[in-house]
Design a protein around this motif. Structure first.
Motif, PDB file in Angstrom:
ATOM      1  N   UNK A  46       0.759  -1.154   0.068  1.00  0.00           N
ATOM      2  CA  UNK A  46       0.068  -0.041   0.188  1.00  0.00           C
ATOM      3  C   UNK A  46       0.853   1.336  -0.013  1.00  0.00           C
ATOM      4  N   UNK A  47       0.552   2.196  -0.894  1.00  0.00           N
ATOM      5  CA  UNK A  47       1.261   3.263  -0.947  1.00  0.00           C
ATOM      6  C   UNK A  47       0.472   4.638  -0.608  1.00  0.00           C
ATOM      7  N   UNK A  48       0.892   5.503   0.114  1.00  0.00           N
ATOM      8  CA  UNK A  48       0.104   6.932   0.714  1.00  0.00           C
ATOM      9  C   UNK A  48       1.240   8.018   0.134  1.00  0.00           C
ATOM     10  N   UNK A  49       0.659   8.905  -0.661  1.00  0.00           N
ATOM     11  CA  UNK A  49       1.550   9.883  -0.959  1.00  0.00           C
ATOM     12  C   UNK A  49       1.045  11.265  -1.080  1.00  0.00           C
ATOM     13  N   UNK A  50       1.896  12.489  -0.506  1.00  0.00           N
ATOM     14  CA  UNK A  50       1.255  13.872  -0.750  1.00  0.00           C
ATOM     15  C   UNK A  50       2.407  14.415  -1.773  1.00  0.00           C
ATOM     16  N   UNK A  51       1.834  14.667  -2.868  1.00  0.00           N
ATOM     17  CA  UNK A  51       2.558  15.325  -3.962  1.00  0.00           C
ATOM     18  C   UNK A  51       2.813  16.841  -3.219  1.00  0.00           C
ATOM     19  N   UNK A  52       2.130  17.304  -2.541  1.00  0.00           N
ATOM     20  CA  UNK A  52       2.300  18.647  -2.273  1.00  0.00           C
ATOM     21  C   UNK A  52       3.578  18.441  -1.168  1.00  0.00           C
ATOM     22  N   UNK A  53       3.783  17.793  -0.549  1.00  0.00           N
ATOM     23  CA  UNK A  53       4.799  17.654   0.497  1.00  0.00           C
ATOM     24  C   UNK A  53       5.957  17.029  -0.417  1.00  0.00           C
ATOM     25  N   UNK A  54       5.937  16.437  -1.219  1.00  0.00           N
ATOM     26  CA  UNK A  54       7.138  16.216  -2.425  1.00  0.00           C
ATOM     27  C   UNK A  54       7.738  17.423  -2.782  1.00  0.00           C
TER      28      UNK A  54
END
Length: 207
Positions: A46-54
């Motif tokens: 499972x992957x969770x990602x915030x592109x804002x944080x990236x």
């Protein structure tokens, strides 16, 4: 590394060809976890990602589909190499449901929910994953064998018991802090329980 140091280090990655650096970083973290967690055919990541944080912004304030696509490229490449499934967590506006292929949902007998994730409701990572799949669907929940959290999005609710924290050698992707975990079956029993196959049988018996 302090958060502001991560932002400064990430700046050249986001612009001017930095997309490949994001894909490579995501692949490196995924491969490292796959080896540590023994991920292979039949296993689920499972992957969770915030592109804002990236991108160096606060979560939920500056999502970017192109950033998501680069992360997706790195993750799915490793998944194909090792043979495990990947599912992607939506944001809280879609109750953290999960994007996956319908074939996987039906194989696992998961509960389907109805929505199409978009950057403003679901998040850019979930939206990019949905667009990339052959027959995408949302599941209410899953019990994944391992997980990657890019930008502290909180994926623990979708990990199997017992989660084992894993600290990848690469702690930031772009400006986003990265955490990960793999899982193991719960150890049961008391003081006489054995967790490895003994070479010789013991003298203490239950019968």
């Amino acid at each position: 590394m302090l958060k502001h140091e991560g932002v400064q280090a990430a700046a050249p990655q986001i612009a001017g060809g930095g997309e490949q650096a994001l894909a490579a970083s995501a692949a490196a973290v995924t491969r490292e976890l796959a080896v540590a967690g023994k991920l292979g055919p039949g296993k689920i990541l499972v992957v969770g990602a915030s592109t804002s944080e990236v991108a160096g912004k606060r979560i939920g304030t500056g999502g970017a589909l192109e950033v998501a696509r680069q992360l997706l490229e790195g993750i799915t490449g490793v998944a194909a190499e090792f043979g495990f499934h990947t599912v992607y967590q939506c944001c809280e506006h879609l109750n953290r449901s999960l994007v996956m292929e319908r074939e996987l949902l039906e194989k696992l007998g998961l509960r389907e929910v109805s929505a199409v994730p978009v950057p403003g409701a679901g998040g850019s990572m979930a939206a990019a994953a949905y667009q990339s799949m052959a027959d995408p669907v949302l599941a209410e929940s899953v019990e994944a064998h391992a997980g990657i959290d890019i930008g502290e999005t909180l994926i623990g609710m979708h990990l199997r018991r017992v989660a084992v924290p894993y600290r990848p050698s690469l702690r930031y992707i772009g400006a986003a802090r990265v955490n990960a975990a793999w899982s193991r079956p719960p150890l049961i029993g008391g003081e006489r329980a054995v967790y490895r196959t003994p070479e010789t049988s013991g003298s203490a018996n239950c019968d």
